[in-house]
Design a protein around this motif. Structure first.
Motif, PDB file in Angstrom:
ATOM      1  N   CYS A  27      23.564 -10.903 -10.748  1.00  0.00           N
ATOM      2  CA  CYS A  27      23.849 -10.991 -12.182  1.00  0.00           C
ATOM      3  C   CYS A  27      24.162  -9.603 -12.749  1.00  0.00           C
ATOM      4  CB  CYS A  27      22.655 -11.620 -12.888  1.00  0.00           C
ATOM      5  SG  CYS A  27      23.006 -12.151 -14.558  1.00  0.00           S
ATOM      6  N   SER A  28      23.360  -8.628 -12.404  1.00  0.00           N
ATOM      7  CA  SER A  28      23.596  -7.254 -12.860  1.00  0.00           C
ATOM      8  C   SER A  28      24.945  -6.754 -12.397  1.00  0.00           C
ATOM      9  CB  SER A  28      22.491  -6.323 -12.344  1.00  0.00           C
ATOM     10  OG  SER A  28      21.244  -6.661 -12.883  1.00  0.00           O
ATOM     11  N   LYS A  29      25.242  -7.000 -11.135  1.00  0.00           N
ATOM     12  CA  LYS A  29      26.505  -6.543 -10.551  1.00  0.00           C
ATOM     13  C   LYS A  29      27.698  -7.196 -11.257  1.00  0.00           C
ATOM     14  CE  LYS A  29      28.222  -5.466  -6.018  1.00  0.00           C
ATOM     15  NZ  LYS A  29      28.045  -5.663  -4.583  1.00  0.00           N
ATOM     16  N   ALA A  30      27.596  -8.493 -11.538  1.00  0.00           N
ATOM     17  CA  ALA A  30      28.680  -9.205 -12.215  1.00  0.00           C
ATOM     18  C   ALA A  30      28.934  -8.649 -13.611  1.00  0.00           C
ATOM     19  CB  ALA A  30      28.353 -10.697 -12.299  1.00  0.00           C
ATOM     20  N   MET A  31      27.912  -8.066 -14.207  1.00  0.00           N
ATOM     21  CA  MET A  31      28.058  -7.481 -15.535  1.00  0.00           C
ATOM     22  C   MET A  31      28.439  -6.004 -15.471  1.00  0.00           C
ATOM     23  SD  MET A  31      25.025  -9.296 -17.717  1.00  0.00           S
ATOM     24  CE  MET A  31      25.607  -8.563 -19.250  1.00  0.00           C
ATOM     25  N   GLY A  32      28.568  -5.483 -14.254  1.00  0.00           N
ATOM     26  CA  GLY A  32      28.914  -4.073 -14.093  1.00  0.00           C
ATOM     27  C   GLY A  32      27.784  -3.138 -14.484  1.00  0.00           C
ATOM     28  N   LYS A  40      28.796 -15.581 -20.102  1.00  0.00           N
ATOM     29  CA  LYS A  40      29.979 -15.781 -19.241  1.00  0.00           C
ATOM     30  C   LYS A  40      29.570 -15.742 -17.771  1.00  0.00           C
ATOM     31  CE  LYS A  40      33.180 -13.327 -22.133  1.00  0.00           C
ATOM     32  NZ  LYS A  40      34.221 -12.302 -22.143  1.00  0.00           N
ATOM     33  N   VAL A  41      28.753 -14.774 -17.416  1.00  0.00           N
ATOM     34  CA  VAL A  41      28.296 -14.635 -16.028  1.00  0.00           C
ATOM     35  C   VAL A  41      27.461 -15.850 -15.616  1.00  0.00           C
ATOM     36  CG1 VAL A  41      26.781 -13.298 -14.504  1.00  0.00           C
ATOM     37  CG2 VAL A  41      28.391 -12.115 -16.016  1.00  0.00           C
ATOM     38  N   LEU A  42      26.632 -16.328 -16.519  1.00  0.00           N
ATOM     39  CA  LEU A  42      25.744 -17.453 -16.210  1.00  0.00           C
ATOM     40  C   LEU A  42      26.454 -18.801 -16.321  1.00  0.00           C
ATOM     41  CD1 LEU A  42      22.511 -16.288 -18.071  1.00  0.00           C
ATOM     42  CD2 LEU A  42      23.084 -16.042 -15.643  1.00  0.00           C
ATOM     43  N   GLY A  43      27.659 -18.801 -16.846  1.00  0.00           N
ATOM     44  CA  GLY A  43      28.412 -20.041 -16.981  1.00  0.00           C
ATOM     45  C   GLY A  43      27.859 -20.951 -18.063  1.00  0.00           C
ATOM     46  N   CYS A  44      27.342 -20.344 -19.129  1.00  0.00           N
ATOM     47  CA  CYS A  44      26.814 -21.141 -20.236  1.00  0.00           C
ATOM     48  C   CYS A  44      27.442 -20.663 -21.539  1.00  0.00           C
ATOM     49  CB  CYS A  44      25.292 -21.069 -20.288  1.00  0.00           C
ATOM     50  SG  CYS A  44      24.600 -19.463 -20.691  1.00  0.00           S
ATOM     51  N   ASP A  45      27.270 -21.467 -22.556  1.00  0.00           N
ATOM     52  CA  ASP A  45      27.811 -21.182 -23.867  1.00  0.00           C
ATOM     53  C   ASP A  45      26.763 -20.469 -24.711  1.00  0.00           C
ATOM     54  OD1 ASP A  45      29.936 -21.784 -25.973  1.00  0.00           O
ATOM     55  OD2 ASP A  45      28.141 -22.683 -26.871  1.00  0.00           O
ATOM     56  N   LEU A  46      27.171 -19.431 -25.425  1.00  0.00           N
ATOM     57  CA  LEU A  46      26.231 -18.661 -26.240  1.00  0.00           C
ATOM     58  C   LEU A  46      25.591 -19.525 -27.320  1.00  0.00           C
ATOM     59  CD1 LEU A  46      24.916 -15.976 -27.045  1.00  0.00           C
ATOM     60  CD2 LEU A  46      26.974 -15.461 -28.360  1.00  0.00           C
ATOM     61  N   ILE A  73      24.341  -8.675 -29.196  1.00  0.00           N
ATOM     62  CA  ILE A  73      25.090  -9.924 -29.189  1.00  0.00           C
ATOM     63  C   ILE A  73      26.277  -9.874 -28.216  1.00  0.00           C
ATOM     64  CG2 ILE A  73      26.586  -9.338 -31.153  1.00  0.00           C
ATOM     65  CD1 ILE A  73      24.972 -12.772 -30.523  1.00  0.00           C
ATOM     66  N   ILE A  74      26.902  -8.717 -28.073  1.00  0.00           N
ATOM     67  CA  ILE A  74      28.025  -8.574 -27.146  1.00  0.00           C
ATOM     68  C   ILE A  74      27.532  -8.731 -25.708  1.00  0.00           C
ATOM     69  CG2 ILE A  74      29.894  -7.074 -26.347  1.00  0.00           C
ATOM     70  CD1 ILE A  74      30.116  -8.056 -29.306  1.00  0.00           C
ATOM     71  N   GLN A  75      26.415  -8.115 -25.387  1.00  0.00           N
ATOM     72  CA  GLN A  75      25.838  -8.254 -24.048  1.00  0.00           C
ATOM     73  C   GLN A  75      25.412  -9.690 -23.789  1.00  0.00           C
ATOM     74  OE1 GLN A  75      22.935  -5.162 -24.737  1.00  0.00           O
ATOM     75  NE2 GLN A  75      23.881  -3.867 -23.172  1.00  0.00           N
TER      76      GLN A  75
END
Length: 83
Positions: free
Chosen positions: A31-36, A62-68, A54-56
């Protein structure tokens, strides 16, 4: 009122994030890697030592495949379940 990180609602939030990550089948490292971000990023978030803006949160969703919005709704439901 105590700081947010010391309130029971914050534990609901952290649990929700951990559950979403594991449901997505991702480790903290992945997860960390996917977020850079560095490897320790998700560990710090899930322990409550790093807070997200909120941006993070949007990027994490997006990484988790869910809607905010869905995540926030689940958070509110989790708080209500504690009452």
């Amino acid at each position: 009122m105590p700081k947010a990180i010391y309130r029971s609602e914050y534990e609901v939030f952290l649990t929700l994030l951990r559950d979403r990550r594991t449901t997505a089948g991702l480790t903290q490292v992945e997860c960390s890697k996917a977020m850079g971000r560095p490897q320790s990023f998700m560990s710090d978030v899930e322990r409550g030592t790093r807070r997200l803006d909120i941006i993070q949160m949007h990027d994490l969703c997006k990484v988790l495949g869910c809607d905010l919005v869905e995540l926030v709704q689940d958070f509110v439901s989790g708080i209500r379940a504690q009452e």
